[in-house]
Design a protein around this motif. Structure first.
Motif, mmCIF file in Angstrom:
data_model
loop_
_atom_site.group_PDB
_atom_site.id
_atom_site.type_symbol
_atom_site.label_atom_id
_atom_site.label_comp_id
_atom_site.label_asym_id
_atom_site.label_seq_id
_atom_site.Cartn_x
_atom_site.Cartn_y
_atom_site.Cartn_z
ATOM 1 N N THR A 1 30.843 45.220 33.329
ATOM 2 C CA THR A 1 30.143 46.497 33.142
ATOM 3 C C THR A 1 29.495 46.952 34.443
ATOM 4 O O THR A 1 29.435 48.162 34.729
ATOM 5 N N ALA A 2 29.019 45.997 35.243
ATOM 6 C CA ALA A 2 28.380 46.346 36.509
ATOM 7 C C ALA A 2 29.374 46.983 37.474
ATOM 8 O O ALA A 2 29.016 47.878 38.252
ATOM 9 N N ILE A 3 30.616 46.547 37.442
ATOM 10 C CA ILE A 3 31.650 47.151 38.281
ATOM 11 C C ILE A 3 31.904 48.589 37.838
ATOM 12 O O ILE A 3 32.025 49.504 38.663
ATOM 13 N N ALA B 1 38.755 37.251 48.169
ATOM 14 C CA ALA B 1 38.571 37.432 49.611
ATOM 15 C C ALA B 1 38.169 38.864 49.935
ATOM 16 O O ALA B 1 37.605 39.129 50.996
ATOM 17 N N HIS B 2 38.461 39.779 49.027
ATOM 18 C CA HIS B 2 38.073 41.183 49.201
ATOM 19 C C HIS B 2 36.738 41.395 48.496
ATOM 20 O O HIS B 2 36.679 41.537 47.276
ATOM 21 N N GLY B 3 35.669 41.403 49.261
ATOM 22 C CA GLY B 3 34.347 41.543 48.662
ATOM 23 C C GLY B 3 34.127 42.881 48.009
ATOM 24 O O GLY B 3 33.420 42.999 46.998
ATOM 25 N N ARG C 1 41.391 41.254 36.015
ATOM 26 C CA ARG C 1 40.285 40.645 36.756
ATOM 27 C C ARG C 1 40.582 39.206 37.172
ATOM 28 O O ARG C 1 40.086 38.736 38.199
ATOM 29 N N HIS C 2 41.394 38.501 36.380
ATOM 30 C CA HIS C 2 41.690 37.102 36.691
ATOM 31 C C HIS C 2 42.571 36.966 37.930
ATOM 32 O O HIS C 2 42.616 35.896 38.540
ATOM 33 N N SER C 3 43.274 38.030 38.301
ATOM 34 C CA SER C 3 44.143 37.972 39.480
ATOM 35 C C SER C 3 43.502 38.635 40.705
ATOM 36 O O SER C 3 44.151 38.748 41.749
ATOM 37 N N TYR C 4 42.241 39.046 40.582
ATOM 38 C CA TYR C 4 41.577 39.702 41.713
ATOM 39 C C TYR C 4 41.394 38.721 42.863
ATOM 40 O O TYR C 4 40.969 37.575 42.660
ATOM 41 N N PRO D 1 27.820 41.165 45.455
ATOM 42 C CA PRO D 1 29.104 41.705 45.914
ATOM 43 C C PRO D 1 30.045 41.918 44.728
ATOM 44 O O PRO D 1 29.975 41.203 43.728
ATOM 45 N N ASP D 2 30.940 42.887 44.864
ATOM 46 C CA ASP D 2 31.902 43.154 43.794
ATOM 47 C C ASP D 2 32.693 41.903 43.433
ATOM 48 O O ASP D 2 32.913 41.613 42.248
ATOM 49 N N ALA D 3 33.140 41.178 44.455
ATOM 50 C CA ALA D 3 33.974 39.998 44.204
ATOM 51 C C ALA D 3 33.248 38.968 43.334
ATOM 52 O O ALA D 3 33.852 38.340 42.458
ATOM 53 N N ARG D 4 31.958 38.819 43.558
ATOM 54 C CA ARG D 4 31.199 37.849 42.768
ATOM 55 C C ARG D 4 31.052 38.319 41.325
ATOM 56 O O ARG D 4 31.156 37.520 40.386
#
Length: 205
Positions: A30-32, A74-76, A68-71, A14-17
């Motif tokens: 990079t995967a994002i 909960a939003h996958g 990214r640190h504030s992402y 998942p994006d969130a992970r």
């Protein structure tokens, strides 16, 4: 026997992970980029044209990386977050966007400077008769005029739904506005589109 290459585990992460991992291992971001760059670029190109699209799309991911640190994990799905950043950057180029819609209106929705007309919903040479293509071009011209006249906050909600493929709730998250505000702006934008096109239809292009 030839070695079997294992599947890339990032394909199913998942994006969130991935973003959470990127907080500790920045290269994971990079995967994002690989997963979403094409969609972000296409969205920006439709709003600003290809000349600005690459720079704005790149800045979108640089900004996302820095934040990214504030992402919110909960939003996958990171798409609303990324499209929200892109929309805010597009808003800085409001004059360029307005010029683009005016140019599209003058061209009747046809190609601009060699761009692919199909990207903007223009019927291609294999579909319909000449009269049908001319009718479609006229519709696109009126559509461009109506888009140019919309206030940017209203236009942003409409295009996140129509061009980015977000739903109403995701558009609200992307823009950091209440769901009711997004719903109201979307309704206003669709009414303007219907009035411009002279028909009770949804905007698909």
């Amino acid at each position: 026997m030839a070695a079997v290459t294992p599947p890339d585990v990032t394909d199913s992460e998942p994006d969130a992970r991935l973003i959470e991992q990127a907080k500790r291992a920045p290269e994971r971001f990079t995967a994002i980029f690989d997963r979403h760059h094409r969609a972000i670029y296409a969205y920006v190109a439709r709003r600003l044209g290809p000349d600005l699209a690459e720079d704005v799309a790149s800045e979108t991911f640089l900004t996302a990386f820095d934040r990214r640190h504030s992402y919110d994990a909960a939003h996958g799905d990171a798409r609303p977050w990324l499209f929200g950043i892109a929309s805010n950057l597009v808003a800085r180029h409001v004059r360029a966007e307005s010029r683009r819609y005016r140019a599209l209106a003058r061209a009747g929705g046809q190609d601009l400077a060699g761009e692919r007309g199909a990207e903007y919903g223009v019927i291609d040479g294999h579909a319909g008769a000449v009269a049908g293509r001319l009718d479609a071009a006229a519709v696109r011209g009126r559509l461009a005029e109506a888009l140019e006249e919309l206030p940017e906050p209203v236009r942003a909600v409409l295009l996140l739904v129509a061009w980015a493929g977000l739903n109403q709730q995701e558009a609200a998250v992307a823009l950091g506005i209440p769901a009711g505000t997004a719903r109201s702006r979307l309704h206003r934008a669709r009414q303007a589109m219907r009035q411009a096109l002279g028909a009770d239809i949804e905007m698909e292009a």
